[in-house]
Scaffold this active site. Structure first.
Site, PDB file in Angstrom:
ATOM      1  N   THR A 122      -0.215   6.900  18.186  1.00 23.21           N
ATOM      2  CA  THR A 122      -1.186   7.977  17.946  1.00 23.21           C
ATOM      3  C   THR A 122      -1.643   8.020  16.491  1.00 23.21           C
ATOM      4  O   THR A 122      -0.952   7.554  15.593  1.00 23.21           O
ATOM      5  CB  THR A 122      -0.585   9.366  18.281  1.00 23.21           C
ATOM      6  OG1 THR A 122       0.453   9.664  17.335  1.00 23.21           O
ATOM      7  CG2 THR A 122      -0.036   9.412  19.698  1.00 23.21           C
ATOM      8  N   ARG A 147     -10.499  -1.219  10.391  1.00 21.60           N
ATOM      9  CA  ARG A 147      -9.798  -0.020  10.850  1.00 21.60           C
ATOM     10  C   ARG A 147     -10.236   0.273  12.286  1.00 21.60           C
ATOM     11  O   ARG A 147     -11.261  -0.191  12.760  1.00 21.60           O
ATOM     12  CB  ARG A 147     -10.090   1.156   9.923  1.00 21.60           C
ATOM     13  CG  ARG A 147      -9.363   0.992   8.613  1.00 21.60           C
ATOM     14  CD  ARG A 147      -9.566   2.161   7.669  1.00 21.60           C
ATOM     15  NE  ARG A 147     -10.652   1.947   6.737  1.00 21.60           N
ATOM     16  CZ  ARG A 147     -10.888   2.703   5.661  1.00 21.60           C
ATOM     17  NH1 ARG A 147     -10.109   3.722   5.398  1.00 21.60           N
ATOM     18  NH2 ARG A 147     -11.904   2.445   4.853  1.00 21.60           N
ATOM     19  N   TYR A 205       0.838  -1.209   0.000  1.00 20.83           N
ATOM     20  CA  TYR A 205       0.000   0.000   0.000  1.00 20.83           C
ATOM     21  C   TYR A 205       0.873   1.260   0.000  1.00 20.83           C
ATOM     22  O   TYR A 205       0.705   2.140  -0.847  1.00 20.83           O
ATOM     23  CB  TYR A 205      -0.902  -0.027   1.231  1.00 20.83           C
ATOM     24  CG  TYR A 205      -1.868   1.121   1.345  1.00 20.83           C
ATOM     25  CD1 TYR A 205      -3.021   1.181   0.570  1.00 20.83           C
ATOM     26  CD2 TYR A 205      -1.640   2.151   2.257  1.00 20.83           C
ATOM     27  CE1 TYR A 205      -3.914   2.234   0.689  1.00 20.83           C
ATOM     28  CE2 TYR A 205      -2.530   3.207   2.392  1.00 20.83           C
ATOM     29  CZ  TYR A 205      -3.675   3.249   1.611  1.00 20.83           C
ATOM     30  OH  TYR A 205      -4.558   4.297   1.734  1.00 20.83           O
ATOM     31  N   ASP A 206       1.838   1.295   0.937  1.00 22.80           N
ATOM     32  CA  ASP A 206       2.644   2.515   1.082  1.00 22.80           C
ATOM     33  C   ASP A 206       3.445   2.786  -0.187  1.00 22.80           C
ATOM     34  O   ASP A 206       3.460   3.907  -0.716  1.00 22.80           O
ATOM     35  CB  ASP A 206       3.628   2.378   2.251  1.00 22.80           C
ATOM     36  CG  ASP A 206       2.944   2.161   3.593  1.00 22.80           C
ATOM     37  OD1 ASP A 206       1.713   1.957   3.604  1.00 22.80           O
ATOM     38  OD2 ASP A 206       3.644   2.186   4.614  1.00 22.80           O
ATOM     39  N   GLU A 207       4.140   1.762  -0.672  1.00 21.93           N
ATOM     40  CA  GLU A 207       4.954   1.943  -1.879  1.00 21.93           C
ATOM     41  C   GLU A 207       4.063   2.104  -3.104  1.00 21.93           C
ATOM     42  O   GLU A 207       4.407   2.815  -4.047  1.00 21.93           O
ATOM     43  CB  GLU A 207       5.930   0.780  -2.060  1.00 21.93           C
ATOM     44  CG  GLU A 207       7.015   0.720  -1.001  1.00 21.93           C
ATOM     45  CD  GLU A 207       7.989   1.902  -1.056  1.00 21.93           C
ATOM     46  OE1 GLU A 207       8.071   2.585  -2.086  1.00 21.93           O
ATOM     47  OE2 GLU A 207       8.660   2.144  -0.041  1.00 21.93           O
ATOM     48  N   GLY A 208       2.915   1.430  -3.101  1.00 22.12           N
ATOM     49  CA  GLY A 208       1.963   1.612  -4.200  1.00 22.12           C
ATOM     50  C   GLY A 208       1.502   3.057  -4.283  1.00 22.12           C
ATOM     51  O   GLY A 208       1.435   3.657  -5.363  1.00 22.12           O
ATOM     52  N   ASP A 241       3.611  -1.010  12.352  1.00 20.93           N
ATOM     53  CA  ASP A 241       2.522  -0.084  12.705  1.00 20.93           C
ATOM     54  C   ASP A 241       3.146   1.280  13.054  1.00 20.93           C
ATOM     55  O   ASP A 241       3.957   1.367  13.975  1.00 20.93           O
ATOM     56  CB  ASP A 241       1.779  -0.657  13.916  1.00 20.93           C
ATOM     57  CG  ASP A 241       0.412  -0.063  14.087  1.00 20.93           C
ATOM     58  OD1 ASP A 241      -0.560  -0.680  13.626  1.00 20.93           O
ATOM     59  OD2 ASP A 241       0.311   1.024  14.694  1.00 20.93           O
ATOM     60  N   PRO A 242       2.807   2.354  12.326  1.00 24.60           N
ATOM     61  CA  PRO A 242       3.419   3.650  12.654  1.00 24.60           C
ATOM     62  C   PRO A 242       3.118   4.068  14.096  1.00 24.60           C
ATOM     63  O   PRO A 242       1.997   3.904  14.581  1.00 24.60           O
ATOM     64  CB  PRO A 242       2.754   4.599  11.650  1.00 24.60           C
ATOM     65  CG  PRO A 242       2.353   3.729  10.499  1.00 24.60           C
ATOM     66  CD  PRO A 242       1.944   2.423  11.135  1.00 24.60           C
TER      67      PRO A 242
END
Ligand code: NAD
Ligand code: UDP
Length: 310
Positions: A208, A184, A143-146, A270-271
């Site tokens: 957060t 989510r 997802y992120d790189e996409g 997980d950020p």
């Protein structure tokens, strides 16, 4: 004005379509129901200026329009990780095909990018100039790189004069018409509280996020589309930051849930923190979110209550 909304059966796509219809657009909604809901299309189809096209954006398409809003892509981590190679294809090919369709019809394009392009950020809050900290190998990378290659395609089409492609980096947004089972955090907590189940906290719950109510987000998107020139990427989100423990306490307070929280392992990559710097949006759009978390959660809880048990 004919506007193509890809991902129209999804959470944000259905709200954006409704807003564009209200603003007088003819809307063509495109979706393949990979993560969206038929009910969102049924509701939109009641409008005389809405038309639905069932199509997978991984395959090229040719739809005449003046504006493309490219939202088609699963956004919830369990959804986009269920078939990660397909997610990469949607993010890359889906964006390429949206840009090619826009170029063919001389349309402007609005790309739904994401705060995930910042990865697990080392700069806080995140301004648009921050280039991010993404693990290319982890389970979120599809997802992120996409989404990052999606931004690159938009930037190149814009630089080459082929399409005026506008990038909004959307931070966690919530509200009615999300799927109750999309995994989510906001929907999980609300669905659990309404079902009389314990809320699931991943990790310590001290990570957060900054949650934006959908109406605020859509107003920001509409203002980016209307700008006379391409402003480059713009963060859209609510800068008020909460821990997951604080979010859980708020959902418990609003629903009357009194069960103790249950702990689950923290997902990989997980950020730890996320907060948009919205200085640019404030300056260029005169925009900032208006709906506080408690009010937005209350409206979302009302929506899920009205749906009843599923
Ligand atoms: P969603 O999953 O509710 O909606 C995505 C829609 O795209 C769904 O209706 C799905 O069926 C459709 N879709 C997926 N793959 C498709 C394909 N191959 N062909 C055609 N349609 C396809 O997610 P959302 O929250 O509404 O997100 C919409 C967009 O906004 C996504 O691009 C997402 O990355 C972006 N975004 C959302 C958030 C958020 O907090 N909601 C944050 C950042 C970015
Ligand atoms: N999360 C949680 N319980 C849940 C679902 C998610 O504590 O039932 C946490 C998750 O680990 C993350 C945050 O909530 O830290 C936001 O997760 P979400 O999947 O909503 O969005 P994203 O991680 O993509 O921002």
């Amino acid at each position: 004005m004919i506007t193509l909304v890809t991902g129209a059966a999804g959470f944000l796509g259905s709200h954006l379509s409704a807003r564009l219809l209200a603003d007088g657009h003819e809307v063509v909604g495109l979706d393949n129901f990979h993560s969206g809901q038929q009910a969102n299309i049924d509701w939109l189809s009641a409008h005389p200026r809405f038309r639905f096209v069932r199509h997978d954006v991984v395959t090229p398409y040719d739809i005449p329009c003046d504006l493309v809003c490219n939202l088609a892509c699963p956004a919830s981590p369990p959804h986009y990780q269920a078939d990660p190679v397909y997610t990469s294809k949607i993010a890359f090919l889906g964006t390429l095909h949206a840009l090619e369709n826009a170029q063919r019809h001389k349309a402007r394009l609005l790309q739904a990018s994401t705060s995930e392009i910042y990865g697990d950020p080392l700069v806080h809050p995140q301004p648009e100039s921050y280039q991010g900290n993404v693990n290319t190998l982890g389970p979120r990378a599809c997802y992120d790189e996409g989404k990052r290659i999606g931004e690159t395609l938009c930037a190149d089409f814009t630089r080459l004069g082929r399409v005026d492609a506008r990038l909004v980096r959307i931070f966690n947004t919530y509200g009615p018409r999300m799927r109750g089972d999309d995994g989510r955090v906001v929907t999980n907590f609300i669905a659990q509280a309404l079902a009389g189940q314990a809320l699931t906290i991943y990790g310590e719950g001290d990570q957060t996020r900054s949650f934006c109510y959908v109406d605020d987000l859509i107003e920001g998107i509409v203002r980016v589309i209307a700008l006379p020139s391409n402003p480059g990427p713009i963060n859209l989100g609510n800068p008020v930051e909460f821990t997951m423990l604080e979010l859980a306490a708020e959902v418990q307070r609003l629903t009357g849930s009194q069960l103790p929280l249950v702990r689950h392992p923290l997902p990989v990559d997980d950020p730890k923190q996320r907060q948009p710097d919205i200085t640019k949006a404030r300056r260029l759009l005169g925009w900032e979110p208006k709906v506080p978390l408690a009010a937005g959660l209350a409206r979302t809880i009302d929506y899920f209550r009205a749906l009843g048990p599923r």
